[in-house]
Design an enzyme around this catalytic site. Sequence first.
Site, PDB file in Angstrom:
ATOM      1  N   HIS A 256       0.949  -1.286   0.106  1.00 53.62           N
ATOM      2  CA  HIS A 256       0.021  -0.101  -0.167  1.00 53.62           C
ATOM      3  C   HIS A 256       0.919   1.264   0.084  1.00 53.62           C
ATOM      4  CE1 HIS A 256      -2.658   2.991   1.884  1.00 53.62           C
ATOM      5  NE2 HIS A 256      -3.877   2.284   1.360  1.00 53.62           N
TER       6      HIS A 256
ATOM      7  N   ASP B 201       3.115  -4.087   8.334  1.00 56.11           N
ATOM      8  CA  ASP B 201       1.630  -3.143   8.001  1.00 56.11           C
ATOM      9  C   ASP B 201       0.654  -4.201   8.203  1.00 56.11           C
ATOM     10  OD1 ASP B 201      -0.416  -2.223   7.177  1.00 56.11           O
ATOM     11  OD2 ASP B 201       0.450  -1.547   5.141  1.00 56.11           O
TER      12      ASP B 201
ATOM     13  N   GLN C  32      -4.414  -5.040   6.999  1.00 54.86           N
ATOM     14  CA  GLN C  32      -5.308  -6.234   6.543  1.00 54.86           C
ATOM     15  C   GLN C  32      -5.336  -7.350   7.341  1.00 54.86           C
ATOM     16  OE1 GLN C  32      -7.870  -5.303   4.171  1.00 54.86           O
ATOM     17  NE2 GLN C  32      -6.875  -3.298   3.606  1.00 54.86           N
TER      18      GLN C  32
ATOM     19  N   LYS D 157     -10.462  -1.025  10.455  1.00 52.34           N
ATOM     20  CA  LYS D 157     -10.420  -2.230   9.686  1.00 52.34           C
ATOM     21  C   LYS D 157     -10.723  -3.332  10.607  1.00 52.34           C
ATOM     22  CE  LYS D 157      -7.408  -0.118   6.033  1.00 52.34           C
ATOM     23  NZ  LYS D 157      -8.056   0.200   5.039  1.00 52.34           N
TER      24      LYS D 157
ATOM     25  N   CYS E 136      -4.712   2.125  -3.897  1.00 56.96           N
ATOM     26  CA  CYS E 136      -3.539   2.735  -3.301  1.00 56.96           C
ATOM     27  C   CYS E 136      -2.341   1.833  -3.434  1.00 56.96           C
ATOM     28  CB  CYS E 136      -3.780   2.894  -1.764  1.00 56.96           C
ATOM     29  SG  CYS E 136      -4.920   4.325  -1.409  1.00 56.96           S
TER      30      CYS E 136
HETATM   31  N1  PMP Z   1      -1.597  -0.571   4.642  1.00 49.85           N
HETATM   32  C1  PMP Z   1      -2.878  -1.238   3.935  1.00 49.85           C
HETATM   33  C2  PMP Z   1      -2.321  -2.709   3.678  1.00 49.85           C
HETATM   34  C3  PMP Z   1      -4.181  -0.789   3.896  1.00 49.85           C
HETATM   35  O1  PMP Z   1      -4.957  -1.608   3.376  1.00 49.85           O
HETATM   36  C4  PMP Z   1      -4.376   0.669   4.304  1.00 49.85           C
HETATM   37  C5  PMP Z   1      -5.705   1.191   3.998  1.00 49.85           C
HETATM   38  N2  PMP Z   1      -6.452   0.771   3.030  1.00 49.85           N
HETATM   39  C6  PMP Z   1      -3.378   1.192   4.945  1.00 49.85           C
HETATM   40  C7  PMP Z   1      -2.214   0.634   4.857  1.00 49.85           C
HETATM   41  C8  PMP Z   1      -3.808   2.498   5.428  1.00 49.85           C
HETATM   42  O2  PMP Z   1      -4.614   2.367   6.408  1.00 49.85           O
HETATM   43  P1  PMP Z   1      -5.341   4.148   6.948  1.00 49.85           P
HETATM   44  O3  PMP Z   1      -5.751   4.648   5.607  1.00 49.85           O
HETATM   45  O4  PMP Z   1      -6.247   3.509   7.855  1.00 49.85           O
HETATM   46  O5  PMP Z   1      -4.122   4.569   7.609  1.00 49.85           O
END
Ligand code: PMP
Length: 410
Positions: A127, A204, A207, A230, A368
């Site tokens: 991401h 990270d 997910q 999440k 993203c």
């Molecule tokens: N890393 C991953 C793998 C994600 O899926 C996301 C959210 N789509 C993020 C980071 C960013 O999370 P947040 O927008 O809640 O900071």
Amino acid sequence: MAEPKKFNCEAIRADFPILKQTVNGHPLVYLDNAATTQKPNAVIDAISHYYRSYNSNVHRGAHALADQATEAFEASRTSMAQFINSPKREHIIWTRGTTEGMNIIARAWGEANLKAGDKILVSHLEHHANIVPWQMVAKKVGATVEPIAITPEGEIDIAAFKAQLDSSVKCVSFGQVSNALGTVHPLDELIPLAKAVGSLVIVDGAQAVGHFEIDVQALGCDFYVFSGHKMFGPTGVGVLWGKEALLESMPPFLGGGEMIETVSFSGTTFNVLPYKFEAGTPDIAGVIGLGAAVSYLNSIDRKAAYEHEHALLEYTWEKAANFDGLIRVGQPKVCAGVFSFLLEGTHPSDVGMIIDQQGVAVRTGHHCTQPLMSEFGLPGTVRASFSFYNTKDDVDRLFGALNKAKTFLL
Ligand code: PMP
């Protein structure tokens, strides 16, 4: 802690009021859980109860409501520590989410520890929140960010990763589960490889937390970051977990109230963990709501919930294999929660718009993960992402809606 209840999808659905509504004249099918999960009554009620009954600032108050708020806020930290098996509750730092957690590590640890010639490795699947903060720190200190190659199935290419590892690699940051393809990375294999060359390892977990149990000690990483929204908690709150020695050695990220011990113009000293990293008034309602999400998850048989979700994914793959013109994107061996695909001859955003008209909510676009999309030569995908409150009927409704999209678009 009480024994979790036997998993029952219908009973679980009743806990999520939003799922009962109709959207565009159809009962809602919510398949956008990778973007954000829905919130159970327990979370909504905990937030509302805080604002209605004991709204107050934490730590500084000298009155009953402030004490009650502080107690609830800190109780969430204790239950979160148990939830991810942190050795101490002080290693749980409240953040705004995964993005902020990653930026704190990149800035506070990275700027103090990385130098010219050092390498930071992140995979092509990451991401943007796990790429851009590293690029920013690399630019400042003269380090480089190198991508780890992936296979056509959408997994980390372990042989390529091994070939990249040497003593110049100071930091490797992996997503645990890919938000674009659902790939569950074999961290038990990848983390020791990075550790063997003396690298720091960051995970990270954005997910992962909503799908299966996390044990930061068993993983063997140095930092673990995730978002409350999440994992059925509110938006605007998340966790940065780190090993004590690293957190102790890192300078604070933000300066202000709460993170100090003493302030004077001749010099300021900083507070102990976790407060050193929690400058300013935190999202108190968010932290309390996240604590309620942890209690909610603890009340569920999570293995059974994961099996339910996984059975839905398998059912989806089966239906997809018999659906003319559907191209599945990514075929990782281990996959959690995500089904990414294209409909031949159509654009993902057109598909998303048409199925939304039928009450089916998915995400379309690059998710993203632009480097991944360019590796695969795609503008984006349609992503249906699952949680334990989804049903076989939701999958049938998705494919029914896709059939209509096909007639309309082709
Ligand atoms: N890393 C991953 C793998 C994600 O899926 C996301 C959210 N789509 C993020 C980071 C960013 O999370 P947040 O927008 O809640 O900071």
